[in-house]
Motif scaffolding. Sequence first.
Motif, PDB file in Angstrom:
ATOM      1  N   ASN A  83       0.771  -1.231   0.000  1.00 47.29           N
ATOM      2  CA  ASN A  83       0.000   0.000   0.000  1.00 47.29           C
ATOM      3  C   ASN A  83       0.806   1.287   0.000  1.00 47.29           C
ATOM      4  O   ASN A  83       0.300   2.303  -0.456  1.00 47.29           O
ATOM      5  N   LEU A  84       2.017   1.304   0.516  1.00 48.36           N
ATOM      6  CA  LEU A  84       2.768   2.554   0.585  1.00 48.36           C
ATOM      7  C   LEU A  84       3.012   3.145  -0.797  1.00 48.36           C
ATOM      8  O   LEU A  84       2.820   4.345  -1.006  1.00 48.36           O
ATOM      9  N   MET A  85       3.405   2.334  -1.755  1.00 48.14           N
ATOM     10  CA  MET A  85       3.645   2.854  -3.104  1.00 48.14           C
ATOM     11  C   MET A  85       2.340   3.318  -3.740  1.00 48.14           C
ATOM     12  O   MET A  85       2.300   4.337  -4.421  1.00 48.14           O
ATOM     13  N   ARG A  86       1.250   2.609  -3.472  1.00 51.08           N
ATOM     14  CA  ARG A  86      -0.062   3.018  -3.987  1.00 51.08           C
ATOM     15  C   ARG A  86      -0.449   4.391  -3.419  1.00 51.08           C
ATOM     16  O   ARG A  86      -0.916   5.263  -4.142  1.00 51.08           O
ATOM     17  N   LEU A  87      -0.226   4.586  -2.127  1.00 52.56           N
ATOM     18  CA  LEU A  87      -0.500   5.888  -1.512  1.00 52.56           C
ATOM     19  C   LEU A  87       0.401   6.965  -2.110  1.00 52.56           C
ATOM     20  O   LEU A  87      -0.058   8.060  -2.443  1.00 52.56           O
ATOM     21  N   TYR A  88       1.685   6.638  -2.247  1.00 50.56           N
ATOM     22  CA  TYR A  88       2.643   7.607  -2.777  1.00 50.56           C
ATOM     23  C   TYR A  88       2.259   8.026  -4.201  1.00 50.56           C
ATOM     24  O   TYR A  88       2.287   9.199  -4.539  1.00 50.56           O
ATOM     25  N   LYS A  89       1.888   7.060  -5.016  1.00 50.65           N
ATOM     26  CA  LYS A  89       1.480   7.366  -6.397  1.00 50.65           C
ATOM     27  C   LYS A  89       0.215   8.218  -6.434  1.00 50.65           C
ATOM     28  O   LYS A  89       0.008   8.982  -7.367  1.00 50.65           O
ATOM     29  N   ALA A  90      -0.625   8.098  -5.401  1.00 46.30           N
ATOM     30  CA  ALA A  90      -1.840   8.907  -5.316  1.00 46.30           C
ATOM     31  C   ALA A  90      -1.543  10.314  -4.795  1.00 46.30           C
ATOM     32  O   ALA A  90      -2.437  11.137  -4.717  1.00 46.30           O
ATOM     33  N   GLY A  91      -0.280  10.579  -4.428  1.00 52.54           N
ATOM     34  CA  GLY A  91       0.102  11.905  -3.955  1.00 52.54           C
ATOM     35  C   GLY A  91       0.257  12.017  -2.454  1.00 52.54           C
ATOM     36  O   GLY A  91       0.540  13.088  -1.932  1.00 52.54           O
TER      37      GLY A  91
END
Length: 150
Positions: A83-91
């Motif tokens: 989830n961290l990369m998913r959150l990061y990609k979402a800004g």
Amino acid sequence: MPTLNPHHLQEVILAENANYMLSSNAAGTILYQEHFKPHLLKRPELKEILYAMSNGNFKAYLIKINNGNILPPEDMSWVERFNLMRLYKAGISKVAYVSPQNIFNSLEMEKELAPGKIFHIRIFRKTPDAVKWLESYLQEGNNSKYSKGL
């Protein structure tokens, strides 16, 4: 039911049921997730959260757990991997967890997802402290006292 706080993070309700509420501040920069009782998020709830993240302009995420503790280590490992990369990609690059019963207070973790992509997680006991940390990040960048710790 939802507890109001002085920082108006519940101004825009995005999703709500008997177990949790997903909302944001009026500016749409902080995503706020509050759990009213211990439970595992179900697929529809996870979809609501992912939809809100992908359709918003959020920069920070505050998760409040009213009963129970922050995720156990095995769940934190899953969150980190998926989830961290998913959150990061979402800004979103800052997450504040609020858990009044948690033994840790102001514990901060930093994770480098890729070169130059730093993700910050901090645990708080009180919502106003978490909000100050997130708002200082949004208003002043990484030079504020809250981004470096209290």
